[in-house]
Design an enzyme around this catalytic site. Sequence first.
Site, PDB file in Angstrom:
ATOM      1  N   SER A 184       0.864  -1.187   0.000  1.00 12.83           N
ATOM      2  CA  SER A 184       0.000   0.000   0.000  1.00 12.83           C
ATOM      3  C   SER A 184       0.889   1.222   0.000  1.00 12.83           C
ATOM      4  O   SER A 184       2.060   1.149   0.394  1.00 12.83           O
ATOM      5  CB  SER A 184      -0.845  -0.010   1.282  1.00 12.83           C
ATOM      6  OG  SER A 184      -1.508   1.227   1.458  1.00 12.83           O
TER       7      SER A 184
ATOM      8  N   TYR B 243      -2.873  -0.946  10.313  1.00 10.73           N
ATOM      9  CA  TYR B 243      -2.684  -1.109   8.865  1.00 10.73           C
ATOM     10  C   TYR B 243      -1.321  -0.564   8.429  1.00 10.73           C
ATOM     11  O   TYR B 243      -0.578  -1.216   7.688  1.00 10.73           O
ATOM     12  CB  TYR B 243      -3.817  -0.375   8.143  1.00 10.73           C
ATOM     13  CG  TYR B 243      -3.900  -0.614   6.658  1.00 10.73           C
ATOM     14  CD1 TYR B 243      -4.612  -1.698   6.149  1.00 10.73           C
ATOM     15  CD2 TYR B 243      -3.298   0.259   5.755  1.00 10.73           C
ATOM     16  CE1 TYR B 243      -4.709  -1.910   4.777  1.00 10.73           C
ATOM     17  CE2 TYR B 243      -3.393   0.055   4.387  1.00 10.73           C
ATOM     18  CZ  TYR B 243      -4.101  -1.035   3.901  1.00 10.73           C
ATOM     19  OH  TYR B 243      -4.196  -1.229   2.544  1.00 10.73           O
TER      20      TYR B 243
HETATM   21  P1  NAD Z   1     -11.340  -6.398  -0.663  1.00  9.97           P
HETATM   22  O1  NAD Z   1     -12.012  -6.248   0.651  1.00  9.97           O
HETATM   23  O2  NAD Z   1     -12.100  -6.151  -1.912  1.00  9.97           O
HETATM   24  O3  NAD Z   1     -10.633  -7.822  -0.771  1.00  9.97           O
HETATM   25  C1  NAD Z   1      -9.928  -8.375   0.293  1.00  9.97           C
HETATM   26  C2  NAD Z   1      -9.827  -9.860   0.081  1.00  9.97           C
HETATM   27  O4  NAD Z   1      -9.112 -10.427   1.219  1.00  9.97           O
HETATM   28  C3  NAD Z   1     -11.186 -10.572   0.027  1.00  9.97           C
HETATM   29  O5  NAD Z   1     -11.170 -11.600  -0.938  1.00  9.97           O
HETATM   30  C4  NAD Z   1     -11.306 -11.187   1.421  1.00  9.97           C
HETATM   31  O6  NAD Z   1     -12.115 -12.353   1.473  1.00  9.97           O
HETATM   32  C5  NAD Z   1      -9.854 -11.521   1.690  1.00  9.97           C
HETATM   33  N1  NAD Z   1      -9.630 -11.738   3.121  1.00  9.97           N
HETATM   34  C6  NAD Z   1      -9.853 -10.891   4.144  1.00  9.97           C
HETATM   35  N2  NAD Z   1      -9.582 -11.491   5.308  1.00  9.97           N
HETATM   36  C7  NAD Z   1      -9.164 -12.746   5.010  1.00  9.97           C
HETATM   37  C8  NAD Z   1      -8.746 -13.867   5.773  1.00  9.97           C
HETATM   38  N3  NAD Z   1      -8.715 -13.811   7.116  1.00  9.97           N
HETATM   39  N4  NAD Z   1      -8.405 -14.985   5.128  1.00  9.97           N
HETATM   40  C9  NAD Z   1      -8.461 -15.078   3.774  1.00  9.97           C
HETATM   41  N5  NAD Z   1      -8.845 -14.044   2.996  1.00  9.97           N
HETATM   42  C10 NAD Z   1      -9.198 -12.904   3.607  1.00  9.97           C
HETATM   43  O7  NAD Z   1     -10.063  -5.407  -0.570  1.00  9.97           O
HETATM   44  P2  NAD Z   1      -9.064  -4.820  -1.664  1.00  9.97           P
HETATM   45  O8  NAD Z   1      -9.217  -3.348  -1.621  1.00  9.97           O
HETATM   46  O9  NAD Z   1      -9.154  -5.534  -2.942  1.00  9.97           O
HETATM   47  O10 NAD Z   1      -7.673  -5.139  -0.940  1.00  9.97           O
HETATM   48  C11 NAD Z   1      -6.752  -6.103  -1.413  1.00  9.97           C
HETATM   49  C12 NAD Z   1      -5.364  -5.727  -0.892  1.00  9.97           C
HETATM   50  O11 NAD Z   1      -4.980  -4.462  -1.439  1.00  9.97           O
HETATM   51  C13 NAD Z   1      -5.287  -5.584   0.630  1.00  9.97           C
HETATM   52  O12 NAD Z   1      -4.064  -6.123   1.103  1.00  9.97           O
HETATM   53  C14 NAD Z   1      -5.304  -4.084   0.825  1.00  9.97           C
HETATM   54  O13 NAD Z   1      -4.665  -3.697   2.017  1.00  9.97           O
HETATM   55  C15 NAD Z   1      -4.530  -3.633  -0.395  1.00  9.97           C
HETATM   56  N6  NAD Z   1      -4.755  -2.242  -0.757  1.00  9.97           N
HETATM   57  C16 NAD Z   1      -6.006  -1.801  -1.077  1.00  9.97           C
HETATM   58  C17 NAD Z   1      -6.170  -0.458  -1.406  1.00  9.97           C
HETATM   59  C18 NAD Z   1      -7.505   0.096  -1.777  1.00  9.97           C
HETATM   60  O14 NAD Z   1      -7.609   1.317  -1.859  1.00  9.97           O
HETATM   61  N7  NAD Z   1      -8.524  -0.692  -1.995  1.00  9.97           N
HETATM   62  C19 NAD Z   1      -5.077   0.410  -1.405  1.00  9.97           C
HETATM   63  C20 NAD Z   1      -3.824  -0.085  -1.084  1.00  9.97           C
HETATM   64  C21 NAD Z   1      -3.676  -1.406  -0.756  1.00  9.97           C
END
Ligand code: NAD
Length: 255
Positions: free
Chosen positions: A137, A150
């Site tokens: 991130s 986080y």
């Molecule tokens: P999302 O909520 O759409 O997806 C998260 C995924 O992680 C889901 O499939 C969920 O089931 C899975 N998950 C959560 N807890 C879990 C567990 N205990 N065991 C197995 N799977 C689990 O979120 P996203 O925005 O697609 O995030 C994906 C990654 O990208 C994360 O690591 C997040 O920190 C990172 N990220 C997201 C953003 C953003 O703005 N969306 C920005 C920077 C980084």
Amino acid sequence: MKNAIITGGTSGIGLGIARLFAAHGYNLLLNGLEKNGQQIADDLAQEYGVDVTFSSANMQQPDQIRGMVQQAEKELGQVDVLINNAGIQHVSPVEEFPEDRWDAIIAINMSATFHASKAVWPGMKARGFGRIINIASAHALRASEYKVAYVAAKHGVAGITKVLALEGAPLGITCNAICPGYVRTPLVEAQIADQAMAHGMSESDVIEKVMLKKQPIKQFVEIEALGNLALYLASEAAGQLTGSMLPVDGGWSAQ
Ligand code: NAD
């Protein structure tokens, strides 16, 4: 044909990356907690003509993480690419930050990266090829208030990325992290509401004044941009790119 594990691959960024990898001929193991995970895997397999297997392993449980890697090795044959993407968020001032959210965020966003990487390592080492891609991130490089767990977890992922790059260097294993700014996924949708409460603001003000305020390119990052970078990192061509924290953040971390 290569094989990849994508944790949290049944939603948001992980699912977007899964689509691109499937379109480029990768067989996949998709992991996630979505109840329709098996259906998502079956649909991708049918749409792209690749093998897609599903695992509901909980990334808070090291034994389940090891089981997921064993499942991939058994059903796909081997793991060439590991994308550590599963993650959760909790937004709250430090003095109110619930201990159980701290523990869960550290376990899922950081420790799972270690456990999964450790489990795929022997196979990658034996074959002299491996690609570990951590979805970190902008918060692996910069801090924001109300996100103590986080930011700590993502900075920890930066440390894991660099150590695995050093240890993987003589083995043909690379490890890099993609550092997205804000991407409009279910994780961010939930945060908009939480941040509105924490900051005492309307949801549209959170988007404009808190989230996109930090991104000079005033747009949410597109999932395709992250997927295409992940595809490049997974390729043979990226063999000399390792230990890097790669921001795709609309200029956030240039500040
Ligand atoms: P999302 O909520 O759409 O997806 C998260 C995924 O992680 C889901 O499939 C969920 O089931 C899975 N998950 C959560 N807890 C879990 C567990 N205990 N065991 C197995 N799977 C689990 O979120 P996203 O925005 O697609 O995030 C994906 C990654 O990208 C994360 O690591 C997040 O920190 C990172 N990220 C997201 C953003 C953003 O703005 N969306 C920005 C920077 C980084």
